[in-house]
Scaffold this motif. Sequence first.
Motif, short mmCIF file in Angstrom:
data_model
loop_
_atom_site.label_atom_id
_atom_site.label_comp_id
_atom_site.label_asym_id
_atom_site.label_seq_id
_atom_site.Cartn_x
_atom_site.Cartn_y
_atom_site.Cartn_z
N LEU A 111 -6.92 12.12 -0.54
CA LEU A 111 -5.92 11.08 -0.28
C LEU A 111 -5.74 10.28 -1.56
O LEU A 111 -6.72 9.79 -2.13
CB LEU A 111 -6.35 10.17 0.87
CG LEU A 111 -5.37 9.05 1.26
CD1 LEU A 111 -5.40 8.78 2.77
CD2 LEU A 111 -5.66 7.75 0.50
N SER A 112 -4.50 10.19 -2.01
CA SER A 112 -4.20 9.48 -3.26
C SER A 112 -3.10 8.46 -3.02
O SER A 112 -2.19 8.67 -2.23
CB SER A 112 -3.75 10.48 -4.34
OG SER A 112 -4.66 11.53 -4.49
N LEU B 140 -7.70 1.76 5.44
CA LEU B 140 -7.18 1.16 4.22
C LEU B 140 -6.38 -0.10 4.52
O LEU B 140 -6.44 -1.09 3.78
CB LEU B 140 -6.32 2.17 3.47
CG LEU B 140 -7.08 3.36 2.86
CD1 LEU B 140 -6.10 4.42 2.37
CD2 LEU B 140 -7.97 2.90 1.71
N LYS B 141 -5.61 -0.07 5.60
CA LYS B 141 -4.84 -1.25 5.97
C LYS B 141 -5.76 -2.40 6.38
O LYS B 141 -5.48 -3.57 6.07
CB LYS B 141 -3.86 -0.91 7.10
CG LYS B 141 -2.75 0.03 6.67
CD LYS B 141 -1.66 0.15 7.72
CE LYS B 141 -0.88 -1.13 7.85
NZ LYS B 141 0.35 -0.97 8.64
N LYS B 142 -6.83 -2.08 7.04
CA LYS B 142 -7.79 -3.11 7.42
C LYS B 142 -8.45 -3.72 6.18
O LYS B 142 -8.72 -4.92 6.13
CB LYS B 142 -8.86 -2.51 8.34
CG LYS B 142 -9.84 -3.54 8.88
CD LYS B 142 -10.82 -2.90 9.86
CE LYS B 142 -11.80 -3.93 10.40
NZ LYS B 142 -12.76 -3.30 11.37
N THR C 4 -5.28 2.13 -8.40
CA THR C 4 -5.14 3.40 -7.70
C THR C 4 -6.16 3.52 -6.58
O THR C 4 -7.20 2.87 -6.59
CB THR C 4 -5.31 4.59 -8.67
OG1 THR C 4 -6.57 4.47 -9.34
CG2 THR C 4 -4.18 4.62 -9.68
N ILE C 5 -5.83 4.38 -5.61
CA ILE C 5 -6.73 4.72 -4.51
C ILE C 5 -6.94 6.22 -4.54
O ILE C 5 -5.97 6.99 -4.64
CB ILE C 5 -6.13 4.31 -3.16
CG1 ILE C 5 -5.95 2.79 -3.08
CG2 ILE C 5 -7.00 4.79 -2.00
CD1 ILE C 5 -5.15 2.34 -1.88
N LEU C 6 -8.19 6.66 -4.46
CA LEU C 6 -8.50 8.08 -4.43
C LEU C 6 -9.68 8.31 -3.49
O LEU C 6 -10.75 7.73 -3.67
CB LEU C 6 -8.85 8.59 -5.83
CG LEU C 6 -9.26 10.07 -5.93
CD1 LEU C 6 -8.12 10.97 -5.49
CD2 LEU C 6 -9.72 10.41 -7.34
N LEU D 292 0.86 -1.17 0.00
CA LEU D 292 0.00 0.00 0.00
C LEU D 292 0.90 1.23 0.00
O LEU D 292 1.83 1.33 0.81
CB LEU D 292 -0.90 0.01 1.23
CG LEU D 292 -1.78 1.24 1.48
CD1 LEU D 292 -2.76 1.44 0.33
CD2 LEU D 292 -2.51 1.11 2.80
N PHE D 293 0.62 2.16 -0.92
CA PHE D 293 1.47 3.34 -1.05
C PHE D 293 0.59 4.59 -1.08
O PHE D 293 -0.41 4.63 -1.81
CB PHE D 293 2.30 3.28 -2.34
CG PHE D 293 3.20 4.47 -2.53
CD1 PHE D 293 4.42 4.53 -1.87
CD2 PHE D 293 2.84 5.51 -3.36
CE1 PHE D 293 5.26 5.63 -2.04
CE2 PHE D 293 3.66 6.61 -3.54
CZ PHE D 293 4.88 6.66 -2.88
N LEU D 294 0.97 5.62 -0.31
CA LEU D 294 0.27 6.89 -0.32
C LEU D 294 1.19 7.98 -0.87
O LEU D 294 2.35 8.10 -0.46
CB LEU D 294 -0.20 7.28 1.08
CG LEU D 294 -1.21 6.35 1.76
CD1 LEU D 294 -1.68 6.95 3.07
CD2 LEU D 294 -2.39 6.04 0.85
N GLY D 295 0.64 8.81 -1.77
CA GLY D 295 1.41 9.89 -2.37
C GLY D 295 1.64 11.04 -1.42
O GLY D 295 1.06 11.11 -0.33
#
Length: 269
Positions: free
Chosen positions: A238-239, A25-27, A257-259, A4-7
Amino acid sequence: MQFLFLGDVVGDMGMQMVTQYLPQLKKEFKPQVTIVNGENATNQGRGITQARFKGLMKAGADVVTLGNHAWNNQEIFTFIDQTTNLLRPLNYPGEHVPGHGVCRLNVNGTPVAVINLQGRVFMEGTDDPFAAVDHLVEDLHAAGVRVIFVDFHAETTSEKKAMALFLTGRVSAIVGTHTHVQTNDSQILDHQTAFLTDAGMTGPAAGVIGMEYQPVIQKFLTARPHRFAVQTTGAGILSGCVLNVDAQTGRAKKIRTILIDAEHPYQNV
Protein backbone atom coordinates in the motif's frame (compact mmCIF):
# COMPACT_ATOMS: atom_id res chain seq x y z
CA MET A 1 -6.53 20.54 6.83
CA GLN A 2 -5.28 17.00 6.37
CA PHE A 3 -5.37 15.04 3.09
CA LEU A 4 -4.77 11.30 2.72
CA PHE A 5 -4.06 9.90 -0.74
CA LEU A 6 -3.57 6.29 -1.88
CA GLY A 7 -1.89 5.40 -5.17
CA ASP A 8 -3.32 3.19 -7.93
CA VAL A 9 -5.40 0.36 -6.43
CA VAL A 10 -4.73 -2.82 -8.45
CA GLY A 11 -7.04 -5.85 -8.53
CA ASP A 12 -8.43 -7.93 -5.71
CA MET A 13 -5.36 -7.59 -3.53
CA GLY A 14 -5.44 -3.82 -3.88
CA MET A 15 -9.04 -3.77 -2.70
CA GLN A 16 -8.09 -6.03 0.21
CA MET A 17 -5.24 -3.72 1.24
CA VAL A 18 -7.54 -0.70 1.14
CA THR A 19 -10.23 -2.47 3.16
CA GLN A 20 -7.68 -3.59 5.74
CA TYR A 21 -5.56 -0.48 6.15
CA LEU A 22 -7.50 2.60 5.07
CA PRO A 23 -9.72 2.68 8.18
CA GLN A 24 -6.60 2.38 10.35
CA LEU A 25 -4.79 5.12 8.43
CA LYS A 26 -7.79 7.42 8.75
CA LYS A 27 -7.91 6.78 12.48
CA GLU A 28 -4.21 7.62 12.74
CA PHE A 29 -4.00 10.69 10.50
CA LYS A 30 -7.58 11.99 10.86
CA PRO A 31 -7.80 13.40 7.32
CA GLN A 32 -10.60 15.72 6.33
CA VAL A 33 -10.30 14.55 2.72
CA THR A 34 -9.34 11.02 1.59
CA ILE A 35 -8.61 10.41 -2.10
CA VAL A 36 -7.93 7.03 -3.73
CA ASN A 37 -6.87 6.38 -7.32
CA GLY A 38 -9.01 3.43 -8.44
CA GLU A 39 -8.33 3.17 -12.17
CA ASN A 40 -6.92 -0.38 -11.88
CA ALA A 41 -9.39 -1.61 -9.26
CA THR A 42 -11.13 -4.39 -11.24
CA ASN A 43 -9.89 -7.97 -10.89
CA GLN A 44 -8.45 -7.61 -14.42
CA GLY A 45 -6.50 -4.54 -13.29
CA ARG A 46 -8.09 -2.18 -15.82
CA GLY A 47 -10.88 0.25 -15.08
CA ILE A 48 -13.42 0.28 -12.29
CA THR A 49 -16.89 -1.16 -11.68
CA GLN A 50 -19.67 0.32 -9.61
CA ALA A 51 -19.15 -2.38 -6.97
CA ARG A 52 -15.45 -1.55 -6.72
CA PHE A 53 -16.20 2.18 -6.55
CA LYS A 54 -18.67 1.59 -3.74
CA GLY A 55 -16.13 -0.65 -2.01
CA LEU A 56 -13.53 2.12 -2.02
CA MET A 57 -16.04 4.63 -0.72
CA LYS A 58 -17.19 2.22 2.01
CA ALA A 59 -13.57 1.72 3.08
CA GLY A 60 -13.24 5.46 3.62
CA ALA A 61 -12.55 7.28 0.34
CA ASP A 62 -14.23 10.65 -0.19
CA VAL A 63 -13.13 10.93 -3.82
CA VAL A 64 -11.96 8.26 -6.29
CA THR A 65 -9.77 9.33 -9.21
CA LEU A 66 -9.05 7.46 -12.44
CA GLY A 67 -6.65 7.68 -15.39
CA ASN A 68 -5.90 6.16 -18.79
CA HIS A 69 -7.93 3.00 -18.01
CA ALA A 70 -11.06 4.94 -17.08
CA TRP A 71 -13.08 3.58 -20.00
CA ASN A 72 -11.74 0.01 -20.05
CA ASN A 73 -14.75 -1.35 -18.18
CA GLN A 74 -17.91 -0.49 -20.08
CA GLU A 75 -20.03 -0.58 -16.93
CA ILE A 76 -18.61 2.81 -15.97
CA PHE A 77 -20.85 4.51 -18.53
CA THR A 78 -23.91 3.39 -16.57
CA PHE A 79 -23.01 5.23 -13.36
CA ILE A 80 -20.19 7.79 -13.78
CA ASP A 81 -22.58 10.64 -14.56
CA GLN A 82 -24.55 9.96 -11.38
CA THR A 83 -21.69 10.68 -8.95
CA THR A 84 -19.50 13.71 -8.51
CA ASN A 85 -17.06 11.76 -6.32
CA LEU A 86 -15.69 9.59 -9.15
CA LEU A 87 -13.34 11.58 -11.38
CA ARG A 88 -11.98 10.83 -14.83
CA PRO A 89 -9.18 13.01 -16.27
CA LEU A 90 -10.31 16.57 -16.87
CA ASN A 91 -8.56 16.82 -20.24
CA TYR A 92 -10.19 13.91 -22.10
CA PRO A 93 -11.00 15.19 -25.61
CA GLY A 94 -14.49 15.74 -26.94
CA GLU A 95 -17.45 17.99 -26.24
CA HIS A 96 -19.60 15.56 -24.28
CA VAL A 97 -17.25 13.49 -22.14
CA PRO A 98 -19.08 11.38 -19.52
CA GLY A 99 -18.41 12.12 -15.88
CA HIS A 100 -16.47 14.89 -14.20
CA GLY A 101 -12.82 15.99 -14.05
CA VAL A 102 -13.14 18.01 -10.87
CA CYS A 103 -14.97 17.52 -7.58
CA ARG A 104 -15.85 20.37 -5.25
CA LEU A 105 -16.28 19.68 -1.54
CA ASN A 106 -17.26 21.73 1.48
CA VAL A 107 -15.02 20.79 4.41
CA ASN A 108 -16.18 22.47 7.60
CA GLY A 109 -17.03 25.60 5.64
CA THR A 110 -13.86 25.59 3.52
CA PRO A 111 -14.32 25.02 -0.23
CA VAL A 112 -12.03 22.30 -1.57
CA ALA A 113 -11.45 21.12 -5.13
CA VAL A 114 -9.99 17.79 -6.28
CA ILE A 115 -8.81 17.64 -9.90
CA ASN A 116 -7.91 14.59 -12.02
CA LEU A 117 -5.52 15.19 -14.96
CA GLN A 118 -3.81 12.91 -17.47
CA GLY A 119 -0.43 13.47 -19.12
CA ARG A 120 0.29 13.20 -22.84
CA VAL A 121 3.88 11.93 -23.02
CA PHE A 122 3.95 8.20 -23.94
CA MET A 123 0.19 7.96 -23.28
CA GLU A 124 -3.03 7.96 -25.30
CA GLY A 125 -3.89 11.27 -26.90
CA THR A 126 -5.71 13.77 -24.70
CA ASP A 127 -6.18 17.50 -24.76
CA ASP A 128 -3.43 19.67 -23.29
CA PRO A 129 -3.47 19.13 -19.50
CA PHE A 130 -1.63 22.40 -18.87
CA ALA A 131 -4.23 24.49 -20.71
CA ALA A 132 -7.13 22.56 -19.19
CA VAL A 133 -6.00 22.95 -15.60
CA ASP A 134 -4.88 26.56 -16.16
CA HIS A 135 -8.40 27.66 -17.03
CA LEU A 136 -9.98 25.57 -14.28
CA VAL A 137 -7.69 26.90 -11.55
CA GLU A 138 -8.44 30.46 -12.63
CA ASP A 139 -12.16 29.74 -12.33
CA LEU A 140 -11.73 28.09 -8.93
CA HIS A 141 -9.74 31.04 -7.59
CA ALA A 142 -12.38 33.43 -8.89
CA ALA A 143 -14.96 31.38 -6.95
CA GLY A 144 -12.91 31.67 -3.77
CA VAL A 145 -11.46 28.13 -3.78
CA ARG A 146 -7.90 28.08 -2.45
CA VAL A 147 -7.49 24.47 -1.31
CA ILE A 148 -6.92 22.46 -4.51
CA PHE A 149 -5.56 18.91 -4.82
CA VAL A 150 -4.42 17.52 -8.21
CA ASP A 151 -3.93 13.85 -9.12
CA PHE A 152 -1.76 13.98 -12.25
CA HIS A 153 -1.88 10.59 -13.96
CA ALA A 154 1.19 10.67 -16.18
CA GLU A 155 4.08 8.51 -17.41
CA THR A 156 7.18 10.69 -17.27
CA THR A 157 8.81 12.35 -14.30
CA SER A 158 9.61 15.39 -16.44
CA GLU A 159 5.97 16.06 -17.34
CA LYS A 160 4.92 15.64 -13.71
CA LYS A 161 7.60 18.02 -12.43
CA ALA A 162 6.83 20.55 -15.16
CA MET A 163 3.16 20.49 -14.17
CA ALA A 164 4.09 20.89 -10.52
CA LEU A 165 6.18 23.97 -11.27
CA PHE A 166 3.45 25.31 -13.57
CA LEU A 167 0.97 25.07 -10.69
CA THR A 168 3.25 26.10 -7.83
CA GLY A 169 1.51 28.71 -5.72
CA ARG A 170 -1.78 28.08 -7.50
CA VAL A 171 -2.75 24.70 -6.04
CA SER A 172 -2.19 23.12 -2.65
CA ALA A 173 -0.82 19.81 -3.87
CA ILE A 174 -0.02 17.84 -7.00
CA VAL A 175 0.61 14.11 -6.62
CA GLY A 176 1.54 11.85 -9.53
CA THR A 177 0.06 8.45 -10.29
CA HIS A 178 0.27 5.81 -13.07
CA THR A 179 3.82 4.43 -12.83
CA HIS A 180 2.99 2.38 -9.70
CA VAL A 181 6.40 2.99 -8.08
CA GLN A 182 6.57 5.38 -5.15
CA THR A 183 9.21 8.09 -5.53
CA ASN A 184 11.35 9.50 -2.76
CA ASP A 185 10.94 13.19 -3.55
CA SER A 186 8.04 14.48 -1.45
CA GLN A 187 8.57 18.22 -1.06
CA ILE A 188 6.93 21.62 -0.66
CA LEU A 189 7.68 23.75 -3.71
CA ASP A 190 8.39 27.40 -2.91
CA HIS A 191 6.82 26.86 0.56
CA GLN A 192 3.43 26.69 -1.16
CA THR A 193 2.61 23.53 -3.12
CA ALA A 194 3.14 19.92 -2.00
CA PHE A 195 4.57 17.65 -4.70
CA LEU A 196 5.28 13.94 -5.06
CA THR A 197 6.27 12.56 -8.47
CA ASP A 198 4.42 9.28 -7.90
CA ALA A 199 2.44 7.98 -4.96
CA GLY A 200 3.03 4.35 -5.93
CA MET A 201 0.48 1.53 -6.06
CA THR A 202 -1.76 -0.41 -3.72
CA GLY A 203 -2.00 -4.10 -4.59
CA PRO A 204 0.22 -7.12 -5.25
CA ALA A 205 3.90 -6.51 -4.55
CA ALA A 206 5.27 -9.73 -6.07
CA GLY A 207 4.62 -9.04 -9.76
CA VAL A 208 5.67 -6.31 -12.17
CA ILE A 209 3.77 -3.18 -11.14
CA GLY A 210 0.81 -5.40 -10.21
CA MET A 211 0.93 -7.91 -13.07
CA GLU A 212 2.19 -11.51 -13.10
CA TYR A 213 5.85 -11.28 -14.01
CA GLN A 214 6.25 -14.25 -16.41
CA PRO A 215 4.24 -12.77 -19.33
CA VAL A 216 5.96 -9.42 -18.82
CA ILE A 217 9.39 -11.02 -19.03
CA GLN A 218 8.33 -12.96 -22.15
CA LYS A 219 7.23 -9.75 -23.82
CA PHE A 220 10.62 -8.20 -23.15
CA LEU A 221 12.41 -11.35 -24.37
CA THR A 222 10.39 -11.81 -27.57
CA ALA A 223 9.04 -8.34 -28.39
CA ARG A 224 5.70 -10.06 -29.06
CA PRO A 225 2.34 -9.38 -27.41
CA HIS A 226 1.49 -11.42 -24.32
CA ARG A 227 -1.67 -11.41 -22.25
CA PHE A 228 -1.09 -9.84 -18.84
CA ALA A 229 -2.98 -10.89 -15.71
CA VAL A 230 -3.08 -9.34 -12.26
CA GLN A 231 -0.84 -11.00 -9.67
CA THR A 232 -3.05 -12.76 -7.12
CA THR A 233 -0.50 -14.39 -4.80
CA GLY A 234 2.27 -13.18 -2.55
CA ALA A 235 2.56 -10.11 -0.35
CA GLY A 236 0.68 -6.86 -0.80
CA ILE A 237 1.77 -3.25 -0.84
CA LEU A 238 0.00 0.00 0.00
CA SER A 239 1.51 3.29 -1.12
CA GLY A 240 0.39 6.88 -0.77
CA CYS A 241 0.97 10.09 1.10
CA VAL A 242 -0.50 12.34 3.74
CA LEU A 243 -0.26 16.10 3.61
CA ASN A 244 -1.33 19.12 5.62
CA VAL A 245 -2.69 22.31 4.06
CA ASP A 246 -3.49 25.70 5.54
CA ALA A 247 -7.25 25.96 5.07
CA GLN A 248 -7.13 29.76 4.86
CA THR A 249 -4.37 30.27 2.31
CA GLY A 250 -4.38 26.88 0.55
CA ARG A 251 -0.63 26.59 1.06
CA ALA A 252 0.79 23.16 1.86
CA LYS A 253 2.63 22.90 5.15
CA LYS A 254 3.82 19.29 5.21
CA ILE A 255 3.85 16.13 3.08
CA ARG A 256 5.10 12.62 3.88
CA THR A 257 4.87 9.32 2.06
CA ILE A 258 3.08 6.21 3.32
CA LEU A 259 4.37 2.72 2.53
CA ILE A 260 3.07 -0.57 3.91
CA ASP A 261 4.61 -3.83 2.68
CA ALA A 262 6.55 -6.84 3.92
CA GLU A 263 9.61 -4.69 4.59
CA HIS A 264 7.58 -1.89 6.15
CA PRO A 265 4.76 -3.41 8.28
CA TYR A 266 2.09 -1.03 9.44
CA GLN A 267 2.73 0.56 12.82
CA ASN A 268 0.38 3.13 14.25
CA VAL A 269 2.84 5.73 15.52
